[in-house]
Design an enzyme around this catalytic site. Structure first.
Site, PDB file in Angstrom:
ATOM      1  N   GLY A  61       0.847  -1.189   0.000  1.00  0.00           N
ATOM      2  CA  GLY A  61       0.000   0.000   0.000  1.00  0.00           C
ATOM      3  C   GLY A  61       0.878   1.233   0.000  1.00  0.00           C
ATOM      4  N   GLN A  66       3.471   9.886   0.683  1.00  0.00           N
ATOM      5  CA  GLN A  66       4.722   9.116   0.756  1.00  0.00           C
ATOM      6  C   GLN A  66       5.612   9.335  -0.460  1.00  0.00           C
ATOM      7  OE1 GLN A  66       2.606   5.325   1.965  1.00  0.00           O
ATOM      8  NE2 GLN A  66       4.474   5.100   3.162  1.00  0.00           N
ATOM      9  N   CYS A 113       5.854  -0.029   7.596  1.00  0.00           N
ATOM     10  CA  CYS A 113       5.555   1.146   6.765  1.00  0.00           C
ATOM     11  C   CYS A 113       6.766   1.452   5.903  1.00  0.00           C
ATOM     12  CB  CYS A 113       5.237   2.339   7.674  1.00  0.00           C
ATOM     13  SG  CYS A 113       4.897   3.863   6.766  1.00  0.00           S
ATOM     14  N   LEU A 114       6.519   1.764   4.633  1.00  0.00           N
ATOM     15  CA  LEU A 114       7.611   2.116   3.721  1.00  0.00           C
ATOM     16  C   LEU A 114       8.343   3.377   4.172  1.00  0.00           C
ATOM     17  CD1 LEU A 114       5.735   1.511   0.346  1.00  0.00           C
ATOM     18  CD2 LEU A 114       7.516   0.052   1.333  1.00  0.00           C
ATOM     19  N   HIS A 155      -4.224   2.084   7.802  1.00  0.00           N
ATOM     20  CA  HIS A 155      -2.824   2.539   7.746  1.00  0.00           C
ATOM     21  C   HIS A 155      -2.668   3.623   6.669  1.00  0.00           C
ATOM     22  CE1 HIS A 155       1.682   1.667   7.943  1.00  0.00           C
ATOM     23  NE2 HIS A 155       1.563   2.396   6.841  1.00  0.00           N
ATOM     24  N   GLU A 156      -3.218   3.358   5.474  1.00  0.00           N
ATOM     25  CA  GLU A 156      -3.074   4.332   4.376  1.00  0.00           C
ATOM     26  C   GLU A 156      -3.816   5.628   4.674  1.00  0.00           C
ATOM     27  OE1 GLU A 156      -0.760   3.860   2.558  1.00  0.00           O
ATOM     28  OE2 GLU A 156      -0.604   1.714   2.876  1.00  0.00           O
ATOM     29  N   HIS A 159      -2.000   8.020   6.801  1.00  0.00           N
ATOM     30  CA  HIS A 159      -0.985   8.834   6.105  1.00  0.00           C
ATOM     31  C   HIS A 159      -1.580  10.149   5.608  1.00  0.00           C
ATOM     32  CE1 HIS A 159       2.674   6.479   6.041  1.00  0.00           C
ATOM     33  NE2 HIS A 159       2.044   5.389   5.616  1.00  0.00           N
TER      34      HIS A 159
HETATM   35 NI    NI Z   1       2.908   3.510   5.734  1.00  0.00          NI
END
Ligand code: NI
Length: 194
Positions: A61, A66, A113-114, A155-156, A159
């Site tokens: 995701g 991001q 998380c990225l 989660h998304e 952000h």
């Molecule tokens: Ni994340």
């Protein structure tokens, strides 16, 4: 140059792989702006860049902030082996998403998380949600989700409100670096990053 895809009957923007903003970057702390026109070509191009960047980073995701764009756009998918129902969820784009918890049930799982490198943390999330959002094709998606499906959407959407998962962790939730996580979980698949 946009490529014409005869199967999809539409022009596909070229995908770019962009750098993923890391924790501490102010773009991750901002509340992202709503998108005025989800069908605008710029949004389709943004989604293509998000998909390319997510794929290159090995995530499931990603949210527009991001890749440095403070707009309310997310995309995600769920691999079948991560889905309690065993089916997985196809790649889904949500523009201006809204979510609501369906009840008070919470679950706690390690997630990644990225934008939070080399770590996994235990995060409480609503177990069952309803979510809704527009697509770049001008459709509205509305679904009920639970478990990991509900988790990745929460989660998304966090952000978009400038929230990273460590801020969702309670005092007794654990954060592990990857060496620790692997030492404790010899055979379990690593929680994906999103
Ligand atoms: Ni994340």
């Amino acid at each position: 140059m946009w490529l014409y895809d005869p199967m999809l009957h539409r022009h596909i923007p070229p995908m770019a792989v962009r750098d993923i903003a890391q924790i501490g970057d102010p773009v991750l702390e901002r509340v992202a702006l709503p998108v005025a026109d989800p069908t605008a070509p710029e949004i389709r191009a943004l989604v293509a860049d998000m998909a390319g960047s997510m794929e290159a980073a090995g995530g499931i995701g990603i949210a527009a902030p991001q890749i440095g764009v403070s707009l309310r756009v997310v995309l995600f998918f769920l691999p079948a082996d991560r889905d309690e129902a065993g089916q997985g969820v196809a790649l889904t784009v949500l523009v201006n998403p809204m979510i609501e918890a369906l009840d008070d049930d919470m679950s706690v799982e390690f997630e990644g998380c990225l934008s939070v490198p080399d770590a996994r943390g235990e995060v409480p999330r609503a177990q069952r949600i309803r979510y809704r959002g527009a697509t770049p094709d001008g459709e509205i998606i509305e679904r009920i989700a639970e478990g990991w499906h509900a988790r990745v959407v929460q989660h998304e959407c966090d952000h978009l409100d400038g929230i990273l998962y460590p801020e969702r962790m309670d005092e007794d939730d654990e954060m592990l670096d990857m060496a620790e996580w692997r030492a404790r979980n010899a055979t379990a698949p690593e929680p994906e990053q999103a």
